[in-house]
Design an enzyme around this catalytic site. Structure first.
Site, PDB file in Angstrom:
ATOM      1  N   LYS A  15     -44.102  24.645   8.253  1.00 42.76           N
ATOM      2  CA  LYS A  15     -44.426  23.222   8.049  1.00 42.76           C
ATOM      3  C   LYS A  15     -44.894  22.918   6.625  1.00 42.76           C
ATOM      4  O   LYS A  15     -44.561  21.868   6.077  1.00 42.76           O
ATOM      5  CB  LYS A  15     -45.475  22.773   9.060  1.00 42.76           C
ATOM      6  CG  LYS A  15     -44.923  22.646  10.486  1.00 42.76           C
ATOM      7  CD  LYS A  15     -45.967  22.109  11.434  1.00 42.76           C
ATOM      8  CE  LYS A  15     -45.320  21.629  12.728  1.00 42.76           C
ATOM      9  NZ  LYS A  15     -46.243  20.892  13.581  1.00 42.76           N
ATOM     10  N   ASP A  20     -46.076  14.181  14.443  1.00 43.96           N
ATOM     11  CA  ASP A  20     -46.996  14.607  15.517  1.00 43.96           C
ATOM     12  C   ASP A  20     -48.097  13.570  15.779  1.00 43.96           C
ATOM     13  O   ASP A  20     -48.362  13.214  16.926  1.00 43.96           O
ATOM     14  CB  ASP A  20     -47.649  15.947  15.158  1.00 43.96           C
ATOM     15  CG  ASP A  20     -46.702  17.123  15.334  1.00 43.96           C
ATOM     16  OD1 ASP A  20     -45.834  17.062  16.223  1.00 43.96           O
ATOM     17  OD2 ASP A  20     -46.832  18.095  14.578  1.00 43.96           O
TER      18      ASP A  20
END
Ligand code: NDP
Length: 277
Positions: free
Chosen positions: A68, A104
Site C-alpha cells: 500500500k 477504505d
C-alpha cells in the site's frame, strides 16, 4: 484479448483475499465484460507491478499488504485520502495517468450510512491505531465527526494517527462509555471462533458498552465476533466489518468503470466465500 477490462488484486499472501469473489460477483450481476485476477506479488515488487500495469494496460488494481505504501509512490497522482495516508488500495486510469486512491475510510463511512448511521457531529472512539484505524480516522475527520478519541496499546502509534484529523485526540478506554460510536480497529478477535472466545478476545471490557451506542467491528473473519455479541447483549447497534470491505470495493469499481455496482450482490458473494472456508 485486451487487458483494459482486467482488474486484479496485488498482495502477499493473496490466497485468502475476498476481493476476487466480491468483484467477480458484481461484474457478473452488472453484465459487464470485466474479469478479476489475484496476483501474489512479493514484498519489494510493488513498484514493478505498477510498471507492469502501465506496460500491459491493465484496467485497474486493488492493492493490499505489503504494497500500500510503495504503490503510493509509484503512481502519478493520489486522491486526498491516499495523499494524507501515504497509502493506496486502488489504482485506476485517468487518461494516461495512474491515480492512486484509498477507499477504505470512505467505505467505512458508507457502510455506516447503509445502516442508517450518520457520523457527522458524532463522538467516536477508535480502538487501534494501525492501517485500518488511520483510514477511518482520516475519513471520520472529512465526514465531520465532532470528536475522535484514539485508544491504542502503543502510544507512539496513536501520535501518528491523531494527526490525520483535527477532531482526533488520544483517549483512554474509559472514553468508550461516553461515545456515540465505538470502533474496534485492532486485530483483537480476528480468527477467533465464537465458541472459543474469552475476555482476551475483546478489544476492551464489554462492561464499557452501552444501550443505544453504535458498535462496529472491522474484523470480518469471523463475521460474528465476541465483541459484536457483547454489543448486541447490551442493546447497542452492532455492525460487522463486511460492510466496510464491501463498500471500499464499491468505490473501487466506481474508480475503474465509472459505474456503481450493487453492494448487496457483493456482500452475498463475500458471505458465501467466508462460509466456504
Ligand atoms: P495493523 O497491523 O496495521 O494494526 C493492528 C492494530 O491492532 C494496532 O493498533 C495494534 O496495536 C492493535 N493490536 C494488535 N494486537 C493487539 C492486542 N493483542 N491488544 C491490543 N491491541 C492490539 O492492522 P490493520 O489496521 O490493517 O487491521 C486491523 C484489523 O482491521 C484486522 O482485523 C483487519 O482484518 C481489519 N480490517 C478490516 C477491514 C475491513 O474492510 N473490514 C479493512 C482493513 C482491516 P499496536 O499499535 O499497539 O501494535
Amino acid at each position: 484479448m485486451t487487458l483494459e477490462t482486467l482488474a486484479a488484486v496485488i498482495g502477499s499472501p493473496i490466497e485468502h483475499s475476498l476481493s476476487p469473489a466480491i468483484h467477480r460477483a458484481a461484474f457478473a450481476e452488472a453484465g459487464v465484460d470485466w474479469s478479476y485476477a489475484a496476483f501474489d506479488v512479493a514484498e519489494g515488487q510493488g513498484a514493478q507491478a505498477i510498471a507492469a500495469m502501465r506496460v500491459l494496460g491493465i484496467g485497474g488494481l486493488s492493492v493490499t499488504m505489503p504494497h500500500k505504501h510503495v504503490v503510493a509512490a509509484a503512481v502519478d497522482r493520489l486522491d486526498p485520502a491516499a495523499l494524507a495516508l501515504e497509502s493506496v488500495n486502488t489504482v485506476s486510469w485517468d487518461g494516461d495517468d495512474l491515480v492512486g486512491s484509498s477507499t477504505d475510510g470512505a467505505g467505512f463511512v458508507a457502510a455506516l450510512d447503509d445502516e442508517g448511521v450518520d457520523v457527522a457531529d458524532s463522538r467516536v472512539v477508535v480502538l487501534g491505531a494501525g492501517g485500518a484505524a488511520k483510514s477511518i480516522i482520516d475519513a471520520l475527520g472529512r465526514a465531520g465527526a465532532a470528536e475522535i478519541r484514539v485508544v491504542n496499546r502503543t502510544a507512539a502509534n496513536v501520535a501518528r494517527a491523531v494527526v490525520l484529523a483535527e477532531a482526533a485526540i488520544e483517549g483512554g478506554k474509559a472514553d468508550v462509555s461516553e461515545a456515540d460510536i465505538v470502533v474496534n480497529a485492532t486485530s483483537v478477535g480476528m480468527g477467533v471462533d465464537l465458541t472459543h472466545a474469552s475476555v482476551d478476545d475483546l478489544p476492551c471490557s464489554a462492561e464499557l458498552l452501552k444501550d443505544g451506542q453504535v458498535v462496529v467491528d472491522l474484523v470480518y473473519h469471523p463475521l460474528r465476533t465476541a465483541w459484536l455479541d457483547a454489543a448486541s447483549a447490551v442493546g447497542a447497534h452492532a455492525i460487522d466489518g463486511l460492510g466496510m470491505l464491501v463498500h471500499q470495493a464499491v468505490l473501487q469499481q466506481e474508480c475503474w468503470l465509472g459505474t456503481r455496482p450493487d453492494p448487496e450482490v457483493m456482500r452475498v458473494a463475500a458471505e458465501a466465500e467466508l462460509a466456504s472456508r
